[in-house]
Design a protein around this motif. Structure first.
Motif, PDB file in Angstrom:
ATOM      1  N   UNK A  99      80.597 -76.042  23.288  1.00  8.71           N
ATOM      2  CA  UNK A  99      80.494 -77.149  22.342  1.00  8.71           C
ATOM      3  C   UNK A  99      80.283 -78.475  23.045  1.00  8.71           C
ATOM      4  N   UNK A 100      80.986 -78.666  24.165  1.00  7.94           N
ATOM      5  CA  UNK A 100      80.822 -79.901  24.923  1.00  7.94           C
ATOM      6  C   UNK A 100      79.416 -80.057  25.482  1.00  7.94           C
ATOM      7  N   UNK A 137      77.411 -77.973  18.281  1.00 10.04           N
ATOM      8  CA  UNK A 137      78.709 -78.283  18.875  1.00 10.04           C
ATOM      9  C   UNK A 137      79.812 -78.136  17.839  1.00 10.04           C
ATOM     10  N   UNK A 138      79.557 -78.640  16.642  1.00 10.79           N
ATOM     11  CA  UNK A 138      80.553 -78.550  15.564  1.00 10.79           C
ATOM     12  C   UNK A 138      80.923 -77.104  15.263  1.00 10.79           C
ATOM     13  N   UNK A 139      79.919 -76.234  15.239  1.00 12.29           N
ATOM     14  CA  UNK A 139      80.175 -74.824  14.953  1.00 12.29           C
ATOM     15  C   UNK A 139      81.101 -74.202  15.992  1.00 12.29           C
ATOM     16  N   UNK A 140      80.896 -74.542  17.275  1.00  6.66           N
ATOM     17  CA  UNK A 140      81.764 -73.990  18.334  1.00  6.66           C
ATOM     18  C   UNK A 140      83.174 -74.556  18.248  1.00  6.66           C
ATOM     19  N   UNK A 142      94.089 -76.705  23.246  1.00  2.86           N
ATOM     20  CA  UNK A 142      92.672 -76.444  23.039  1.00  2.86           C
ATOM     21  C   UNK A 142      92.298 -76.672  21.579  1.00  2.86           C
ATOM     22  N   UNK A 143      93.133 -76.183  20.670  1.00  4.98           N
ATOM     23  CA  UNK A 143      92.882 -76.339  19.235  1.00  4.98           C
ATOM     24  C   UNK A 143      92.830 -77.815  18.844  1.00  4.98           C
ATOM     25  N   UNK A 144      93.798 -78.602  19.335  1.00  2.90           N
ATOM     26  CA  UNK A 144      93.840 -80.033  19.022  1.00  2.90           C
ATOM     27  C   UNK A 144      92.600 -80.747  19.544  1.00  2.90           C
ATOM     28  N   UNK A 145      92.190 -80.413  20.770  1.00  2.00           N
ATOM     29  CA  UNK A 145      90.991 -81.037  21.349  1.00  2.00           C
ATOM     30  C   UNK A 145      89.755 -80.699  20.530  1.00  2.00           C
ATOM     31  N   UNK A 146      89.674 -79.452  20.063  1.00  2.00           N
ATOM     32  CA  UNK A 146      88.506 -79.035  19.282  1.00  2.00           C
ATOM     33  C   UNK A 146      88.474 -79.710  17.915  1.00  2.00           C
ATOM     34  N   UNK A 147      89.625 -79.914  17.317  1.00  2.00           N
ATOM     35  CA  UNK A 147      89.663 -80.611  16.028  1.00  2.00           C
ATOM     36  C   UNK A 147      89.192 -82.054  16.189  1.00  2.00           C
TER      37      UNK A 147
END
Length: 350
Positions: free
Chosen positions: A209-210, A221-224, A250-255
């Protein structure tokens, strides 16, 4: 002059010979590359060809529109494949055949590129495939040859720097027909992954995503990021506290990254919803406050944006962008209030 190849790998570890996919012995390794599929004779008019793209209609005959921006730029025609056939999962290593034809002269001559048993990893975020193939290949299923039509090949981005794809430089900006066959996909069954395996897979999707974000592919990126956050929501198979702590980071960073993607895509209400969820568990999260404030300002809700931006500066007084947006929010908020007062006075005078 067309380019051809027998076997090519985009994976660093894929220097091993590709196993034969012939019907007799699927475990043997071929001594020489398989010959490329034969191409139609040069000069055959496209309208008389069964792959005549001028007769394609989206929604009919297996034709779908994969265009990321303007409709009609990238079409895919699917063959009839077994009902049990499935598309490869994100991150899967796939093996496929491909032929590329230049249609710019309204005739289809020899293939500009004809390769068998190419291997690549889907959704890595790295520029290892032409951008069109990054969109097309995840839609392929085993059991038939798919046909894709590009209205202007290469308009989604530059070609990878490898010699194989550079052989298609003459096709850039032209109408192109591609024939693709998915031979194999080394998929992961997410439902059977152990907790630590799921976490590693999720980290890989976050990293992809990054890379997509840096390339400006915000939807990809949003999908990942969304997939990763969803995968790490439940603790059923992550019993170890240390692993669970890593998973939540990891979850918090992705949100938060998903909110950044949504800002780029100008989906303001979605940004607000994502940030609301983050702030319910972490009310002082600087990035969530800032991104929600920015979205609210774009929505014309300057009063609410001002509150968020003030909180950002309480957490980090040195956030210069928040200071700038706060000034803008105050200006718009005052203007809105005056307009309301004028409008209220007009109503009273009627």
């Amino acid at each position: 002059m067309g380019a051809s190849c027998g076997c090519f790998s985009f994976l660093e570890e894929a220097s091993k010979p590709v196993k034969s996919l012939g019907p007799d012995d699927k475990s043997s390794v071929p001594e020489a590359p398989a010959p490329a599929a034969s191409s139609p004779a040069a000069g055959v008019p496209v309208p008389s060809d069964p792959d005549d793209v001028t007769r394609w209609e989206v929604g009919k005959g297996g034709v779908t529109d994969l265009s990321p921006n303007v409709p009609g730029r990238l079409l895919l025609r699917s063959p009839e494949v077994p009902k049990e056939a499935t598309a490869p999962a994100d991150g899967a290593e796939v093996t496929f055949n491909i032929e590329v034809f230049d249609l710019s002269a309204r005739t289809r001559g020899p293939a500009a590129l004809s390769c068998q048993s190419l291997r690549a990893q889907l959704g890595s975020g790295e520029v290892r495939l032409p951008e069109e193939l990054e969109i097309i290949i995840p839609c392929l299923k085993p059991g038939g040859v798919f046909t894709a039509f590009c209205r202007s090949f290469g308009e989604l981005g530059a070609l990878p720097e490898t010699g194989l794809w550079q052989s298609l430089s003459s096709c850039m900006g032209k109408e192109v027909l591609m024939k693709l066959e998915l031979l194999e996909a080394q998929d992961l069954c997410l439902a059977t992954l152990e907790g630590h395996e799921r976490l590693e897979y999720a980290k890989g999707r976050k990293d992809a995503g990054g890379r997509y974000f840096k390339r400006g592919w915000f939807q990809a990126a949003l999908e990942r990021y969304s997939l990763t956050a969803e995968m790490l929501t439940h603790r059923d198979d992550i019993k170890d506290n240390s692993l669970w702590s890593q998973a939540q980071e990891v979850k918090s960073a992705c949100e938060l990254n998903a909110a950044a993607c949504l800002l780029k895509l100008e989906k303001w209400r979605d940004v607000e919803a994502v940030c609301n969820a983050i702030l319910r568990t972490n009310p002082a999260n600087e990035k969530a406050l800032f991104r929600r404030g920015k979205a609210l300002l774009a929505l014309g809700e300057a009063d609410r944006a001002e509150k968020d931006l003030k909180k950002v500066l309480e957490v980090n007084a040195g956030n210069s962008e928040a200071k700038h947006l706060l000034q803008q929010a105050r200006k718009e908020s005052k203007g809105t209030k005056r307009e309301r007062n004028v409008y209220a006075a007009m109503l009273q005078s009627e």
